[in-house]
Write a protein that holds these residues in place. Structure first.
Motif, mmCIF file in Angstrom:
data_model
loop_
_atom_site.group_PDB
_atom_site.id
_atom_site.type_symbol
_atom_site.label_atom_id
_atom_site.label_comp_id
_atom_site.label_asym_id
_atom_site.label_seq_id
_atom_site.Cartn_x
_atom_site.Cartn_y
_atom_site.Cartn_z
ATOM 1 N N LYS A 71 0.834 -1.209 0.000
ATOM 2 C CA LYS A 71 0.000 0.000 0.000
ATOM 3 C C LYS A 71 0.868 1.260 0.000
ATOM 4 O O LYS A 71 0.867 2.061 0.930
ATOM 5 N N THR A 72 1.648 1.440 -1.054
ATOM 6 C CA THR A 72 2.484 2.642 -1.174
ATOM 7 C C THR A 72 2.253 3.278 -2.528
ATOM 8 O O THR A 72 1.742 2.639 -3.461
ATOM 9 N N GLU A 73 2.696 4.558 -2.629
ATOM 10 C CA GLU A 73 2.535 5.295 -3.885
ATOM 11 C C GLU A 73 3.379 4.706 -4.996
ATOM 12 O O GLU A 73 3.094 4.895 -6.172
ATOM 13 N N ASN A 74 4.443 4.024 -4.624
ATOM 14 C CA ASN A 74 5.363 3.492 -5.628
ATOM 15 C C ASN A 74 4.989 2.075 -6.078
ATOM 16 O O ASN A 74 5.716 1.474 -6.873
ATOM 17 N N SER A 75 3.926 1.554 -5.496
ATOM 18 C CA SER A 75 3.508 0.190 -5.873
ATOM 19 C C SER A 75 2.032 0.249 -6.276
ATOM 20 O O SER A 75 1.138 0.051 -5.445
ATOM 21 N N LEU A 76 1.819 0.543 -7.529
ATOM 22 C CA LEU A 76 0.461 0.684 -8.041
ATOM 23 C C LEU A 76 0.098 -0.516 -8.924
ATOM 24 O O LEU A 76 0.964 -1.260 -9.398
ATOM 25 N N ASN A 77 -1.198 -0.685 -9.103
ATOM 26 C CA ASN A 77 -1.724 -1.779 -9.951
ATOM 27 C C ASN A 77 -1.302 -3.160 -9.468
ATOM 28 O O ASN A 77 -1.125 -4.092 -10.260
ATOM 29 N N ASP A 78 -1.100 -3.298 -8.163
ATOM 30 C CA ASP A 78 -0.746 -4.608 -7.621
ATOM 31 C C ASP A 78 -1.893 -5.213 -6.806
ATOM 32 O O ASP A 78 -1.733 -6.249 -6.174
#
Length: 301
Positions: A71-78
């Motif tokens: 749940k971070t801004e750098n880990s999207l579409n996961d």
């Protein structure tokens, strides 16, 4: 993403009270330090977020949950959809998943055949729609050659020995009977009532064969049919005789006059006559018999 700095009190006496706030759609803030920003793509609204993809997944089996492992801004579409237990599923293209709940195979649902009542009765359990939004639709189904099916309960199985192929079944015994195909009838189709089928003659012919082709009889004197005598004989006080009662031997009956009259009608009413001069029939009370001859006279009628 850059964070927003906010100093709620800019007086010289209020120091170290500034905060960093995460840029939308991430959430998080920290005092006098950079914030730890959280972007849960399952619960928040953003371009890459799940929105209602999982919660509206009824077309893929329904009852799904969204999971965002990082749940971070750098880990999207996961993020991904996962089936809610006891359903199981296989991921489809992208985050969607097709969920399966086979009430015949799973033990951990209230509506399932968890006691295996079908198998215990020697029957198969069938779940036609294996999803969490279609429950209590499984059924016990009898195994061939038995037939029968009942939803969420043991079925009452029958064996129609006329329609199935089995060691005790009629198979083609009736249908291949000669010279006319016969009808098969199984009067008691209970699974424990075998070898009770019969062959029944077709049409106006009469006859029943127990576990065998029937011997079919068509007595045109007593039956009702297009070629039968009907009242042709009985209506004229004549005797009907059918010398050949084979089912294909038709219109061979005859009417015979009753004594003292004589006469025969092939497939028709007889023309009965009494010659009172020549008849010696004891039943003829009006006949001359020897009256004229004893008197040396000729008898004429």
């Amino acid at each position: 993403e850059a964070q927003t700095c906010n100093d709620p009190n800019d007086s010289a006496q209020s120091l170290s009270d500034w905060t960093c706030t995460c840029a939308m759609p991430a959430v998080g803030s920290a005092t006098a330090a950079a914030a730890t920003c959280v972007l849960d793509e399952c619960t928040q609204t953003c371009g890459s977020c799940a929105s209602t993809t999982c919660s509206d997944a009824t077309a893929a089996g329904g009852l799904q949950d969204c999971v965002d492992p990082v749940k971070t801004e750098n880990s999207l579409n996961d993020w991904k959809c996962v089936c809610r237990l006891p359903s199981t599923g296989q991921e489809l293209t992208g985050p969607k998943i097709s969920c399966v709940l086979d009430e015949c195979a799973i033990n951990s649902c209230a509506t399932c055949d968890k006691d295996r009542i079908c198998d215990g009765a020697g029957q198969d359990c069938v779940d036609p729609v294996q999803t969490a939004i279609s429950l209590s639709d499984w059924s016990c189904k009898c195994r061939t050659p038995e037939t029968g099916e009942l939803t969420t309960a043991v079925a009452s199985c029958i064996v129609d020995e006329c329609t199935y192929t089995c060691p005790t079944c009629a198979n083609t015994t009736c249908s291949s009977a000669m010279p006319v195909a016969q009808t098969c009838d199984d009067p008691d189709k209970a699974a424990d009532q075998l070898n009770n089928w019969v062959c029944v003659c077709a049409g106006e012919a009469k006859g029943t064969g127990h576990q065998a082709a029937a011997t079919c009889v068509l007595d045109e004197c007593i039956e009702t049919c297009g070629s039968c005598a009907g009242t042709a004989c009985s209506g004229h006080n004549q005797t009907c005789t059918d010398d050949n009662t084979g089912e294909l031997e038709t219109k061979d009956w005859r009417c015979d006059c009753k004594l003292p009259a004589v006469g025969t009608g092939p497939a028709a009413t007889a023309d009965c006559k009494i010659d009172e001069c020549t008849s010696t029939e004891p039943l003829c009370t009006t006949c001359a018999k020897s009256i004229c001859s004893d008197a040396h006279q000729n008898c004429e009628e």
